[in-house]
Every structure is written in C-alpha cells, then in structure tokens.
Scaffold this motif. Structure first.
Motif, PDB file in Angstrom:
ATOM      1  N   PHE A   1      39.925  36.001  43.984  1.00 58.55           N
ATOM      2  CA  PHE A   1      40.333  35.411  45.254  1.00 58.55           C
ATOM      3  C   PHE A   1      40.975  34.042  45.021  1.00 58.55           C
ATOM      4  O   PHE A   1      40.757  33.401  43.984  1.00 58.55           O
TER       5      PHE A   1
ATOM      6  N   GLN B   1      44.516  38.034  44.844  1.00 59.46           N
ATOM      7  CA  GLN B   1      44.995  37.656  46.171  1.00 59.46           C
ATOM      8  C   GLN B   1      46.440  37.165  46.075  1.00 59.46           C
ATOM      9  O   GLN B   1      46.807  36.416  45.167  1.00 59.46           O
ATOM     10  N   ARG B   2      47.251  37.603  47.014  1.00 57.65           N
ATOM     11  CA  ARG B   2      48.700  37.422  46.912  1.00 57.65           C
ATOM     12  C   ARG B   2      49.108  35.949  46.789  1.00 57.65           C
ATOM     13  O   ARG B   2      50.074  35.625  46.092  1.00 57.65           O
ATOM     14  N   SER B   3      48.385  35.041  47.423  1.00 55.91           N
ATOM     15  CA  SER B   3      48.767  33.629  47.372  1.00 55.91           C
ATOM     16  C   SER B   3      48.654  33.034  45.967  1.00 55.91           C
ATOM     17  O   SER B   3      49.275  32.010  45.673  1.00 55.91           O
TER      18      SER B   3
ATOM     19  N   TYR C   1      48.807  35.276  43.201  1.00 54.08           N
ATOM     20  CA  TYR C   1      49.176  36.413  42.341  1.00 54.08           C
ATOM     21  C   TYR C   1      50.088  35.975  41.190  1.00 54.08           C
ATOM     22  O   TYR C   1      49.843  36.321  40.025  1.00 54.08           O
TER      23      TYR C   1
ATOM     24  N   ASP D   1      46.050  41.078  50.205  1.00 53.63           N
ATOM     25  CA  ASP D   1      46.215  39.968  51.143  1.00 53.63           C
ATOM     26  C   ASP D   1      44.900  39.354  51.606  1.00 53.63           C
ATOM     27  O   ASP D   1      44.766  38.135  51.665  1.00 53.63           O
ATOM     28  N   ASP D   2      43.934  40.185  51.984  1.00 51.86           N
ATOM     29  CA  ASP D   2      42.708  39.635  52.559  1.00 51.86           C
ATOM     30  C   ASP D   2      41.491  40.414  52.058  1.00 51.86           C
ATOM     31  O   ASP D   2      41.605  41.369  51.290  1.00 51.86           O
ATOM     32  N   ASP D   3      40.326  40.019  52.512  1.00 48.50           N
ATOM     33  CA  ASP D   3      39.079  40.625  52.044  1.00 48.50           C
ATOM     34  C   ASP D   3      39.022  42.117  52.310  1.00 48.50           C
ATOM     35  O   ASP D   3      38.606  42.901  51.445  1.00 48.50           O
TER      36      ASP D   3
ATOM     37  N   ALA E   1      41.194  43.995  49.892  1.00 47.37           N
ATOM     38  CA  ALA E   1      40.600  43.976  48.550  1.00 47.37           C
ATOM     39  C   ALA E   1      39.474  44.990  48.447  1.00 47.37           C
ATOM     40  O   ALA E   1      39.371  45.742  47.462  1.00 47.37           O
TER      41      ALA E   1
ATOM     42  N   THR F   1      35.002  34.258  43.169  1.00 51.92           N
ATOM     43  CA  THR F   1      35.165  33.521  44.416  1.00 51.92           C
ATOM     44  C   THR F   1      34.195  32.353  44.445  1.00 51.92           C
ATOM     45  O   THR F   1      33.129  32.391  43.798  1.00 51.92           O
TER      46      THR F   1
END
Length: 495
Positions: free
Chosen positions: A263, A296-298, A300, A400-402, A405, A422
């Motif tokens: 994350f 997580q894409r941010s 990645y 993108d989000d929990d 995932a 995380t």
C-alpha cells in the motif's frame, strides 16, 4: 561400476539397494553434472518397506515404547542433526542447488521441530466424558494411526520431511518416506542419524524412485493409514483420489500463487525488500513465493523501479559461496518450464522489466540458471498471474483501493500465503481477516516456525503442519464405555 557416490535406502534397519539393482543418477544443478546415485525402487521394495513399518507399529519395540521414551528419541535426533548441520546443508546444496546460507540456516533450525514435538509426545491426552447414562463410565484415548507415507518435494527436502516426521513419530506412528527422485540424497543421509539416535528398526524407512512407480504403490497400499504429501496441486489431486479409494487420512501441502500487497502508506524500502525476498529467495522455488506483487497505483511506478533496481544487483553464482544471492533451478525440466512461462508472459502482453532469459556469464553456462525476471503491466487473468511457475518470475499488478486489492488477492484457485505491507493497523487486521490464505504476513514475508500452523485454503491443500494442531492429524480418537452396573438391562434396547 559407477564412480558416482552411492546412497542406500534404509528398510527395517538395513541399508540396501533396490530389489532390481537399478540406480537413478542425480545431478548438481550448479554444474549440471551427475554426482550421485540412489536406488531405483519398484513394487517389491514398496512391499518390503511397508511391511517393515507395519511390523514395527504392530508388534516391535516401538509399539511397546511409552510416549516419554519416544520424546527422548526425538530430542536425541535433534541433537544429532544440530551436530551434523553443516554436512547435511552442504549435501542439500549439492543436490538441489539452493544457497548454502539458506540450507545451513534451515538445518540449524531443524532440531527445534524434534525438540518441540518430542516434548509434545507425552502430552497427548484423552479425557473423561460426562455421561447421561447411569452406572456407565466413559472416556477417550488418542491413538496413532499406523503406517504413514511421507512424500516430499525437491525444493527443501529435509525441512519439509521434518514437518511430517516429527509429529508423526511423536504420535507413535511409523513412517515410509518417498523423497523426490531429483533430491533423495540428503534424506538417505539423514537415516544414519535415526540409527545412531536408537530408533528401533522399521520405525523409519525409505523408498526412492519415480512417483508413478513407487509413489502410486505407496499411496494405494492397504496397510498404509495416512499419506502426507507436499508438491504440486495436480499431483496432490491424484494422491487425494488414490488415497480415497482406501479411505486413508491425508495431509496435502500444495502450490500457491501468493499475493504480496504494498500500500502507498507502507515503508517502501522495507516493502521492496519484502518483495525481493518473497520471490527471488530460493530462486522462487517455494510454495509460498510472493509471485504476484500487488502495488497501489499511486506508488506503482516508484515501487516497480525500486524492485527492479534491487533485483538487478542480485549475484548469481555458486550456491556454496556466501556472496551468491540467487542459485540455479533445482531440476533441468523445471528450468525449462520456467523459461516457457517467460514466453507465456510475453505472449500475454506483459512487459519484461528485467531478466527474461538464461544468464550469459560463461561461469554459469553449465548450471540451470534463470535470471531474476520481473514483468509489469500484468492483470490478474493472465496465465502468468494465475498458474504457479515455481521460479524467479515476479508479476507486478496495480490496484486502486483496498477493495480492489482484496478482490485481486482472493481471485486465485490457491490460498497458501499472502503478504500485506501497510502502516494502517486497521487495514492490516481487515486484510488478515478477509484474505483467503492459510498464512498472512504483515510487514514481513517468508517467516515460518515449528510453533505456527502451516497449510493452505482452496487448492493449496488440506490439513496443517507445524504447531500443536499438526499432531492431531496423526492421531485418532477412541471412545471407551465401561458398564459399572451389576445387571445388564434389556439387551434388545440401545443403552
């Protein structure tokens, strides 16, 4: 006469070749050269080994040995393994090509299993039952199953054998071992320590050879009470089916396609190290390999670059050297399978960021090496993301989000292990609750212990190894009823 080193089976306390006198050669994965021979056994050898184990269980000294004495034997064996750890570790490296540093670590840790289960041997208890029937006393006993067949893979022969042997023997069973035909030598070498420790003849026996010959015969043998198997899911399904014909007890530890989830709030440097450890340690030849890296894409791009940069520094070479970080693939067929999966990934549209071929260094030319390989632009429906490769291939998958995932993590036929990186404790607990896997690591990866149960959900297996629960799979419960009344009541009515 062959110049190769020869190893012999132990059956009923005697070292012996196969009934036919045939031998199988085993090669050193680092050099590609044959170095040893083990007996190529057949049906007659299976019959002899199972009969020896059954006699030892039914009427031999082992059958009369009390639980405390069994525990002492196991602890003595642990001491001998500790004494010979370096020798056994070097033998494993020669046989399966894994790093000496890792094998020595395993061998030095291995005695703990025998100490732990040796201590549990005389803690196996039944219990007095409450009764709703007048003048009746009832209680339970926990008893061993009988002859156990332990079938082990080629990646960590002695460790995965120990996960079966220690609880099986602590419970009072006898065992016939069928190691992988590719890596039998360390198992056969271990047998000398059972004799030195003082185990009675026939308690532990070995049968080497091909799975379709001796493996099938062992699983279907009518005197075998339980099969404990570690290996691929296809073979595991076959073992399960064969064992069901005789209603045998079964423990299956099978494959995995484990998600290792990073994350954006994770400690990125630690998570990257965890990603590398999860897939490139042991050249990816572990059932718990974190072969799907969910990022997580941010972060990645950042994580992908760091994982590639760290993997690029990995030193391939002689597994006996302390400077080597990635060794060869254990078997030539497996090396070829890994290379085929690289082609599959490329054909499926994945982008190769690193590796993707055999190394070019002349010093590695004879070994069965594959470069650490990383694929990006992977989605979870690609074959490279769904099928177990069992090699140093990492697939990086964005989310993108929990919820996404978690969906990707559980969208697999397997459920052996998972990792979560995380800083959010609530997220960590949510994912440990909702990931469908037998082991979930948070901010770490590849940790195992003799105290921690290990096994899979879904197609990753049945039953658990390690921990107190493991011994339950080698025991059965007997209920005993004692009538204390002086007069027998109506014999035509159920009491």
């Amino acid at each position: 006469m062959s110049n190769l080193e020869r190893f012999y089976n132990l059956v009923d306390g005697n070292y012996q070749a196969s009934a036919t006198g045939c031998w199988l050669t085993t090669a050193n994965p680092y050099t590609g050269a044959d170095w040893a021979e083990v007996p190529q056994c057949g049906i007659d050898d299976v019959e002899q080994a199972v009969a020896a184990a059954y006699r030892a269980f039914s009427s031999g000294p082992w059958a009369r040995l009390n639980a405390t004495a069994r525990g002492k034997l196991l602890r003595r064996l642990g001491d001998l393994i500790a004494r010979d750890a370096e020798k056994l570790a070097a033998l494993e490296v020669r046989d399966n090509g894994k790093l000496y540093a890792e094998m020595l670590g395993q061998l030095r840790y291995l005695p703990e299993w025998y100490y732990y289960f040796g201590g549990l041997a005389d803690k196996i208890e039944g219990g007095v039952l409450p009764s709703d029937k007048a003048e009746v006393f009832s209680y339970t006993k926990r008893e061993p199953l009988g002859v156990v067949v332990a079938i082990t893979p080629w990646n960590s022969p002695l460790m995965l054998l120990t996960w079966k042997l220690a609880p099986a023997l602590a419970a009072g069973n006898t065992v016939v071992i069928k190691p992988s035909e590719f890596t039998s030598c360390s198992t056969l070498a271990l047998m000398a320590l059972f004799k030195e420790a003082g185990f009675p003849d026939g308690v532990v026996n070995t049968v080497t050879g091909f799975g379709h010959e001796v493996g099938t015969a062992l699983v279907s043998h009518p005197l075998v009470a339980k099969v404990a198997f570690t290996g691929g899911d296809a073979t595991g399904a076959s073992v399960y089916s064969q064992a069901a014909k005789n209603i045998k007890h079964v423990t299956l530890e099978l494959g995995g396609k484990s998600p290792n989830i990073i994350f954006a709030d994770a400690h990125i440097e630690n998570a990257v190290k965890g990603a590398i450890s999860g897939i490139f340690a042991a050249s990816g030849q572990t059932c718990i390999a974190g072969s799907r890296l969910l990022v997580q894409r941010s972060v990645y791009q950042q994580v992908s670059e760091k994982v590639v940069a760290l993997a690029r520094t990995a030193q391939l070479g002689d597994p006996m050297l302390s400077t080597t970080q990635v060794g060869p693939i254990t078997t030539l067929p497996q090396r070829d399978k890994v290379l085929q999966y690289i082609d599959v990934a490329r054909e499926g549209g994945a982008e190769c960021l690193l590796g993707g071929k055999r190394p070019e260094a002349e010093a590695l030319a004879n070994g069965w090496f594959v470069e650490p390989t990383i694929f990006a632009d992977v989605h979870n429906q690609m074959r490279i993301a769904r099928e177990e490769v069992f090699g140093p291939i990492l697939s990086i998958i964005p989310f993108d989000d929990d919820d996404e995932a978690l969906s990707i993590a559980n969208d697999t036929p397997y459920g052996l292990a998972a990792g979560v990186w995380t800083a959010d404790i609530r997220r960590a607990f949510r994912f440990t609750d909702q990931i469908r896997a037998g082991t979930v690591w948070v901010n770490t990866y590849r940790a195992v212990s003799f105290m921690a149960p290990f096994g899979g959900y879904k197609q990753s297996g049945i039953g658990r190894e390690n921990g107190q629960v493991a011994i339950d799979d080698y025991l059965q419960t007997k209920s005993v009823w004692v009538n204390l009344a002086e007069e027998v009541l109506n014999p035509f009515v159920m009491r």
